[in-house]
Write an enzyme that holds these catalytic residues in place. Sequence first.
Site, PDB file in Angstrom:
ATOM      1  N   CYS A  57       0.822  -1.219   0.000  1.00 17.80           N
ATOM      2  CA  CYS A  57       0.000   0.000   0.000  1.00 17.80           C
ATOM      3  C   CYS A  57       0.851   1.262   0.000  1.00 17.80           C
ATOM      4  CB  CYS A  57      -0.912   0.027   1.225  1.00 17.80           C
ATOM      5  SG  CYS A  57      -1.740  -1.509   1.605  1.00 17.80           S
ATOM      6  N   ASP A  89      -1.898  -2.755   8.264  1.00 20.67           N
ATOM      7  CA  ASP A  89      -2.914  -3.702   8.714  1.00 20.67           C
ATOM      8  C   ASP A  89      -2.648  -5.095   8.153  1.00 20.67           C
ATOM      9  OD1 ASP A  89      -3.933  -1.299   9.585  1.00 20.67           O
ATOM     10  OD2 ASP A  89      -5.996  -1.860   9.214  1.00 20.67           O
ATOM     11  N   CYS A 130      -2.031   2.889   3.213  1.00 18.12           N
ATOM     12  CA  CYS A 130      -2.634   1.845   4.039  1.00 18.12           C
ATOM     13  C   CYS A 130      -3.712   2.454   4.942  1.00 18.12           C
ATOM     14  CB  CYS A 130      -1.572   1.133   4.867  1.00 18.12           C
ATOM     15  SG  CYS A 130      -2.106  -0.466   5.515  1.00 18.12           S
ATOM     16  N   ASP A 131      -4.624   1.594   5.401  1.00 18.03           N
ATOM     17  CA  ASP A 131      -5.907   2.012   5.977  1.00 18.03           C
ATOM     18  C   ASP A 131      -5.871   3.250   6.866  1.00 18.03           C
ATOM     19  OD1 ASP A 131      -6.697  -0.228   4.688  1.00 18.03           O
ATOM     20  OD2 ASP A 131      -7.495  -1.260   6.426  1.00 18.03           O
ATOM     21  N   LYS A 132      -5.121   3.214   7.960  1.00 18.09           N
ATOM     22  CA  LYS A 132      -5.208   4.284   8.957  1.00 18.09           C
ATOM     23  C   LYS A 132      -4.432   5.525   8.554  1.00 18.09           C
ATOM     24  CE  LYS A 132      -7.517   1.225  11.012  1.00 18.09           C
ATOM     25  NZ  LYS A 132      -7.242   0.192  10.011  1.00 18.09           N
ATOM     26  N   CYS A 202      -5.356  -2.693  -0.957  1.00 17.32           N
ATOM     27  CA  CYS A 202      -6.319  -3.750  -1.279  1.00 17.32           C
ATOM     28  C   CYS A 202      -7.334  -3.219  -2.295  1.00 17.32           C
ATOM     29  CB  CYS A 202      -7.026  -4.226  -0.020  1.00 17.32           C
ATOM     30  SG  CYS A 202      -5.902  -4.989   1.183  1.00 17.32           S
ATOM     31  N   GLU A 452      -8.714  -5.044  14.505  1.00 17.26           N
ATOM     32  CA  GLU A 452      -9.501  -5.391  13.335  1.00 17.26           C
ATOM     33  C   GLU A 452      -9.450  -6.904  13.158  1.00 17.26           C
ATOM     34  OE1 GLU A 452      -9.186  -2.798   9.712  1.00 17.26           O
ATOM     35  OE2 GLU A 452      -8.166  -4.577   8.958  1.00 17.26           O
ATOM     36  N   SER A 478     -12.352  -5.425   9.272  1.00 18.24           N
ATOM     37  CA  SER A 478     -11.774  -4.905   8.049  1.00 18.24           C
ATOM     38  C   SER A 478     -12.887  -4.554   7.082  1.00 18.24           C
ATOM     39  CB  SER A 478     -10.864  -5.966   7.423  1.00 18.24           C
ATOM     40  OG  SER A 478     -10.559  -5.648   6.084  1.00 18.24           O
TER      41      SER A 478
END
Length: 568
Positions: A57, A89, A130-132, A202, A452, A478
Amino acid sequence: MTKNADTPAREWRSRVTVDGLDRAPHRAFLRGMGLTDVDLAKPFVGIASAGAENTPCNLLLNQFADRVADGVQAAGGNARRFSTASVADSMSMNHAGMKFSLISRELVADSVEAVVRGHAYDAVVGLAGCDKTLPGMMMAMVRLNVPAAFLYGGSTLPGNLDGEEVTILDAYEAVGAVYAGTMNRARLDAIERAAVPTAGSCPGQFTANTMGMVAETLGLAVLGSATIPAVDDRRSALSRAVGTRVMEILRGGGPLPRDLVTKRSLMNAAAAVAATGGSTNAALHLSAIAHEAGISFPLDEIGEVFKRTPLLADLKPGGKFLAFHLDQIGGVPVVLRALLDAGYIDGDCLTLSGNALARDLEHAAPVDNRVVRACEAPISDTGGLSVLKGNLCPDGALVKTAGLASQVFEGPALVFEGEDSAVKAVRERAYAPGSVIVIRNEGPRGGPGMREMLGVTALIYGQGMGEKVALVTDGRFSGATRGMCIGHVSPEAAAGGAIGLVQNGDRIRVDAAAGTMDVLLSDDEWHARRARLSPRPPSQIGGLLEKYANCVGQAHLGAVTHSGVQSW
């Protein structure tokens, strides 16, 4: 519109570090980095990148940061690149490292604030993958309220195995299939090797792509930018254009973050999440971004938007398609135009261009009725997420309904005091169809860190039990999670929430269509159990987790760690 840098150069924030007799040492340090008198006269633009080699990511973010810097320099700015912490993650999933995932959102926001304020930069561009890192960057931009722009790094391309697309979700669920004995290790190995063929986040409508879409809808990012794949050549030109744009905003050509992040634009973003079956994590992050602007946008209000917004996009994990496919038909603006034309979002909100959203969507492509449906013929009449209320979650809980065959579930509770013991039981198939698996003490304070749980939910789905059991937790899921999985239960067990009172065998009823979740117990039994509940002492576990546990708030308000908007 807030007054910004359409002011004399002497009013740029950076002048405090470079102008005046007593700033000779400061200038000496800057000259040590090769800056000239001409450079010192320019505005300073911080370029904050979460680039790292910890996950695909984030892998290309520093390359994009270089192109942003090119745009800043060409437009007469002084680009200053710096990095932030990031927790992947992907690598922290399903072990204790996940405790640091949500915390990293605050680390990103705090570190960007520290650098931009500490160095008195005039503007900032935030790059995240990435996510956060995405909400963390957006929170920092709103908190700072300096000229700013956000750039998402884009998602990976789908893999190919035997002529069919595969993604990382297939790899997670294949593990469960191997445990169940319905897939052999050779097939899992083939999926593992094909699932992530390129750099990028993702590819489904998981948290990263959801928040990339949120950034566009809020106006913090360029419209049409989120769905461009990470390895697409268009990203280089886009990155340079973002650097140019932040310089235009600095010189008076556009809005500041708090002009963009308003109650109306937050409601637009929530509608976009619902219309695409986005990640449940978006509710947590929307509340937190709102908090930075001094706006209250709790789970209850987000849930009202979810309830009235139709599900239009057939995106994984609940649907068939990926961000890659959405990009091919015109990207996020396709969804936003459909919502705007049907009156589900407010077209008067500003975008990063400085125009009204409605104006910038005039040339957006229409729906294709395959990847994205029309509002007149939606996949479902309500959004792909639902907020639940009831005696088990008086402050709310979240479930992703996109793709669910049934929205009602009732069964006996099977209680676990944390994710690890639940994973062990699931691996051993020590649960029965019809059970409601309850995982508690995983909330923001109790985890600490609100882990998560894609690992356990994917195992369940891979075992063919995805909708034969329900899972309820004060932790998170997630964006890739599917099935009857209810997270964000508030208050959490560590805050005295009702989830801490549930016992094995208690019957729990979930009705996502009605928006309810209750334990079927008498009021007298509830009161008796609560009377026996001992208060939880302050966390004394040391380090970052202790600091976080002792200051973090509850999930329905965004799991934030400070009092709100700052005045300077």
